[in-house]
Motif scaffolding. Structure first.
Motif, PDB file in Angstrom:
ATOM      1  N   THR A 124       0.715  -1.133   0.425  1.00 24.09           N
ATOM      2  CA  THR A 124      -0.270   0.175   0.244  1.00 24.09           C
ATOM      3  C   THR A 124       0.730   1.330   0.135  1.00 24.09           C
ATOM      4  O   THR A 124       0.154   2.340  -0.187  1.00 24.09           O
ATOM      5  CB  THR A 124      -0.452  -0.339   0.983  1.00 24.09           C
ATOM      6  N   ASP A 125       2.213   0.712  -0.042  1.00 26.28           N
ATOM      7  CA  ASP A 125       3.127   2.242  -0.329  1.00 26.28           C
ATOM      8  C   ASP A 125       2.799   2.722  -1.823  1.00 26.28           C
ATOM      9  O   ASP A 125       2.459   2.178  -2.557  1.00 26.28           O
ATOM     10  CB  ASP A 125       4.373   2.188   0.295  1.00 26.28           C
ATOM     11  N   THR A 126       3.027   4.245  -1.876  1.00 23.10           N
ATOM     12  CA  THR A 126       2.935   5.203  -3.143  1.00 23.10           C
ATOM     13  C   THR A 126       4.733   5.029  -3.537  1.00 23.10           C
ATOM     14  O   THR A 126       5.366   5.639  -2.733  1.00 23.10           O
ATOM     15  CB  THR A 126       2.455   6.464  -2.864  1.00 23.10           C
ATOM     16  N   ILE A 127       5.354   4.038  -4.807  1.00 18.33           N
ATOM     17  CA  ILE A 127       6.685   4.522  -5.351  1.00 18.33           C
ATOM     18  C   ILE A 127       6.102   5.119  -6.714  1.00 18.33           C
ATOM     19  O   ILE A 127       4.748   5.546  -6.903  1.00 18.33           O
ATOM     20  CB  ILE A 127       6.554   2.880  -5.577  1.00 18.33           C
ATOM     21  N   ILE A 128       7.229   5.922  -6.879  1.00 18.20           N
ATOM     22  CA  ILE A 128       7.699   6.868  -7.891  1.00 18.20           C
ATOM     23  C   ILE A 128       8.040   5.760  -8.871  1.00 18.20           C
ATOM     24  O   ILE A 128       9.389   4.813  -8.775  1.00 18.20           O
ATOM     25  CB  ILE A 128       8.507   7.890  -6.930  1.00 18.20           C
ATOM     26  N   VAL A 129       7.562   6.146 -10.221  1.00 14.81           N
ATOM     27  CA  VAL A 129       7.628   5.266 -11.320  1.00 14.81           C
ATOM     28  C   VAL A 129       8.184   5.848 -12.449  1.00 14.81           C
ATOM     29  O   VAL A 129       9.028   5.551 -13.579  1.00 14.81           O
ATOM     30  CB  VAL A 129       7.225   4.253 -11.557  1.00 14.81           C
ATOM     31  N   SER A 130       8.627   7.617 -12.533  1.00 12.01           N
ATOM     32  CA  SER A 130       9.257   7.652 -13.622  1.00 12.01           C
ATOM     33  C   SER A 130       9.624   9.500 -12.655  1.00 12.01           C
ATOM     34  O   SER A 130       8.607   9.673 -11.922  1.00 12.01           O
ATOM     35  CB  SER A 130       8.760   8.146 -14.869  1.00 12.01           C
ATOM     36  N   GLY A 131      10.647   9.871 -13.587  1.00  9.21           N
ATOM     37  CA  GLY A 131      10.830  10.991 -12.493  1.00  9.21           C
ATOM     38  C   GLY A 131      11.589  11.145 -12.197  1.00  9.21           C
ATOM     39  O   GLY A 131      12.282  12.082 -11.746  1.00  9.21           O
ATOM     40  N   ASN A 132      12.144   9.854 -11.822  1.00 11.49           N
ATOM     41  CA  ASN A 132      12.782   9.373 -10.573  1.00 11.49           C
ATOM     42  C   ASN A 132      14.587   9.534 -10.934  1.00 11.49           C
ATOM     43  O   ASN A 132      15.508   9.113  -9.417  1.00 11.49           O
ATOM     44  CB  ASN A 132      12.945   8.323  -9.851  1.00 11.49           C
ATOM     45  N   MET A 133      15.111   9.385 -11.988  1.00  7.27           N
ATOM     46  CA  MET A 133      16.997   8.830 -12.747  1.00  7.27           C
ATOM     47  C   MET A 133      17.752   9.660 -11.252  1.00  7.27           C
ATOM     48  O   MET A 133      17.929   9.627 -11.158  1.00  7.27           O
ATOM     49  CB  MET A 133      16.732   9.215 -13.494  1.00  7.27           C
ATOM     50  N   ASN A 134      17.012  10.931 -11.345  1.00  7.87           N
ATOM     51  CA  ASN A 134      17.777  12.447 -10.469  1.00  7.87           C
ATOM     52  C   ASN A 134      17.305  12.681  -9.015  1.00  7.87           C
ATOM     53  O   ASN A 134      17.893  13.847  -8.973  1.00  7.87           O
ATOM     54  CB  ASN A 134      17.898  13.258 -11.701  1.00  7.87           C
ATOM     55  N   LEU A 135      16.181  12.196  -9.192  1.00  5.56           N
ATOM     56  CA  LEU A 135      15.634  12.452  -7.540  1.00  5.56           C
ATOM     57  C   LEU A 135      16.628  12.425  -6.092  1.00  5.56           C
ATOM     58  O   LEU A 135      17.326  11.720  -6.596  1.00  5.56           O
ATOM     59  CB  LEU A 135      14.656  11.675  -7.286  1.00  5.56           C
ATOM     60  N   SER A 136      16.232  13.223  -5.384  1.00  2.00           N
ATOM     61  CA  SER A 136      17.317  12.572  -3.593  1.00  2.00           C
ATOM     62  C   SER A 136      16.677  12.728  -2.804  1.00  2.00           C
ATOM     63  O   SER A 136      15.217  12.938  -3.110  1.00  2.00           O
ATOM     64  CB  SER A 136      18.413  13.924  -4.204  1.00  2.00           C
ATOM     65  N   HIS A 137      17.264  12.377  -1.658  1.00  2.00           N
ATOM     66  CA  HIS A 137      16.358  11.800  -0.124  1.00  2.00           C
ATOM     67  C   HIS A 137      15.536  13.112  -0.020  1.00  2.00           C
ATOM     68  O   HIS A 137      16.378  14.574  -0.328  1.00  2.00           O
ATOM     69  CB  HIS A 137      17.319  10.929   0.514  1.00  2.00           C
ATOM     70  N   ASP A 138      14.208  13.141   0.570  1.00  3.72           N
ATOM     71  CA  ASP A 138      13.982  14.566   0.486  1.00  3.72           C
ATOM     72  C   ASP A 138      13.074  15.546  -0.615  1.00  3.72           C
ATOM     73  O   ASP A 138      12.841  16.726   0.393  1.00  3.72           O
ATOM     74  CB  ASP A 138      14.054  15.084   1.769  1.00  3.72           C
ATOM     75  N   ALA A 139      13.353  15.540  -2.003  1.00  9.26           N
ATOM     76  CA  ALA A 139      13.000  16.234  -2.739  1.00  9.26           C
ATOM     77  C   ALA A 139      11.141  16.845  -2.952  1.00  9.26           C
ATOM     78  O   ALA A 139      10.892  15.134  -2.772  1.00  9.26           O
ATOM     79  CB  ALA A 139      14.082  15.854  -3.964  1.00  9.26           C
ATOM     80  N   LYS A 140      11.297  17.704  -2.814  1.00 11.07           N
ATOM     81  CA  LYS A 140       9.791  18.287  -3.503  1.00 11.07           C
ATOM     82  C   LYS A 140       9.963  17.546  -4.821  1.00 11.07           C
ATOM     83  O   LYS A 140      10.730  17.514  -5.547  1.00 11.07           O
ATOM     84  CB  LYS A 140       9.917  19.962  -3.601  1.00 11.07           C
ATOM     85  N   VAL A 141       8.647  17.033  -4.499  1.00 11.80           N
ATOM     86  CA  VAL A 141       7.666  16.871  -6.005  1.00 11.80           C
ATOM     87  C   VAL A 141       6.410  16.933  -6.122  1.00 11.80           C
ATOM     88  O   VAL A 141       5.511  17.200  -5.312  1.00 11.80           O
ATOM     89  CB  VAL A 141       8.065  15.112  -5.852  1.00 11.80           C
ATOM     90  N   ASN A 142       6.288  17.043  -7.407  1.00  9.78           N
ATOM     91  CA  ASN A 142       4.801  16.943  -8.250  1.00  9.78           C
ATOM     92  C   ASN A 142       4.083  15.954  -8.446  1.00  9.78           C
ATOM     93  O   ASN A 142       4.475  15.027  -9.443  1.00  9.78           O
ATOM     94  CB  ASN A 142       4.900  18.460  -9.410  1.00  9.78           C
TER      95      ASN A 142
END
Length: 362
Positions: free
Chosen positions: A334-352
């Motif tokens: 039931t966690d919500t996971i990120i499946v696109s736009g995650n290649m250059n993400l960092s921990h605690d990055a703000k996302v839309n």
């Protein structure tokens, strides 16, 4: 003159530097704006479902019902009623050889049988059995009268003439499709050569091999999926019917599976891809695009209060579209996971985040 040129150079240089500073300032503003607004990502919710381990093998389609047809005599081909790819029904005439002489012999034998029957009736009358049926006659008397009238001899000659005549006509032994016709009308046909092949296209099986180490993934009665190399978007269903209990010199085990289809696009001898799925429970299933590398470790980002949180994970299995993640680590169902736009993400990055409705494990 030299001083004027120097002044012009200095002015151009100063103008270029100011333009570059202005552009850098604009880029910094855009970057700051982007960071403040957040990175656009797509997300899905982890679903509670088993992971399908996928075993892939190459197989060859074989016809279960297949026969090479031959004439039993040598003669000229006078009639060819089919061509390669034609569908025929059981008993349908495929081709015939020159048989005019045999047809004449057959007609003569038929006449001789009729004469023998008349002679047999005369012998019955002479013996005093004119009104007695054959079934009421003593077997010894009936046999004697038929021999004396030549009835047995005429029937034997007729059967022989019919046999020789039938050998010049080739008929389909079962419903199927014709293949490997290589002769034309007028050609001389030999009994030692295969005239054509008939295949039942609705009774097919696929033969493939698996590694000895993969044996635990298959069992008799298990469903499989076939994919034709000629049309990768088209699939067929099958059921494992045989597992050869031997391991060959290459460490392979031969498997046979019946194919459940009436589609005529599968041919005998065609190469196909065989897909075998086995469900594994008690794992977390995520799409392949959700997993990225950070510091040479595997990470899946989750969405929490508008921020991207990275989670180190352990990959257990994979198939063509998904990973099975070890249960009990950072991720949970039931966690919500990120499946696109995650290649250059960092921990605690703000996302839309935009949620997409996507099946986890096909």
């Amino acid at each position: 003159m030299k001083k004027i040129s120097l002044y012009i150079f200095i002015v151009v240089l100063l103008f270029s530097c100011q333009k570059e500073k202005k552009k850098q300032a604009e880029d910094d503003i855009l970057t700051a704006t982007s960071i403040s607004n957040g990175v656009n990502v797509s997300t899905i919710t982890i679903q509670n479902q088993p992971f399908q381990i996928q075993l892939i093998a190459n197989g060859i389609v074989e016809a279960v019902q297949k026969s090479e047809l031959r004439f039993k005599t040598n003669e000229q081909l006078v009639r060819l009623n089919v061509s390669n790819g034609d569908l025929v029904t059981k008993g349908q005439e495929i081709a015939s050889l020159e048989n005019s002489l045999l047809a004449n012999n057959l007609e003569k034998a038929t006449i001789d049988v009729a004469k023998a029957k008349n002679k047999f009736i005369e012998e019955k009358i002479n013996y005093g059995l004119a009104n007695v049926s054959e079934k009421d006659m003593k077997p010894a008397v009936l046999k004697s009268l038929k021999i004396k009238s030549g009835y047995f001899e005429a029937e034997n000659a007729l059967a022989n003439a019919q046999l020789l005549y039938k050998q010049t006509i080739l008929k389909a032994p079962f419903d199927g499709v014709i293949a490997n016709v290589k002769v034309k009308e007028g050609f001389y046909v030999s009994a030692s050569e295969v005239f054509c092949t008939i295949i039942n296209p609705t009774k097919l099986e696929v033969v493939f091999s698996i590694l000895e180490s993969e044996y635990s993934f298959v069992k008799k009665g298990q469903k499989i999926t076939l994919q034709s190399f000629s049309n990768v978007e088209k699939t067929f269903k099958g059921i494992i019917s045989q597992i050869n209990p031997l391991v060959d010199e290459n460490g392979l085990i031969e498997i046979k599976a019946s194919i459940n289809t009436k589609d005529l696009s599968l041919f005998d001898g065609m190469h196909v891809k065989v897909l075998i799925n086995k469900p594994i429970k008690d794992v977390i299933v995520v799409p392949k695009e959700a997993l990225v590398l950070r510091s040479n470790r595997k990470v899946v980002f989750t969405l929490e209060n508008g921020l991207a949180k990275w989670n180190y994970v352990t990959e257990l299995y994979e198939n063509s579209t998904h990973y099975a993640i070890k249960k009990g680590e950072n991720l949970k169902k039931t966690d919500t996971i990120i499946v696109s736009g995650n290649m250059n993400l960092s921990h605690d990055a703000k996302v839309n985040a935009a949620f997409i409705n996507k099946k986890q494990n096909k």
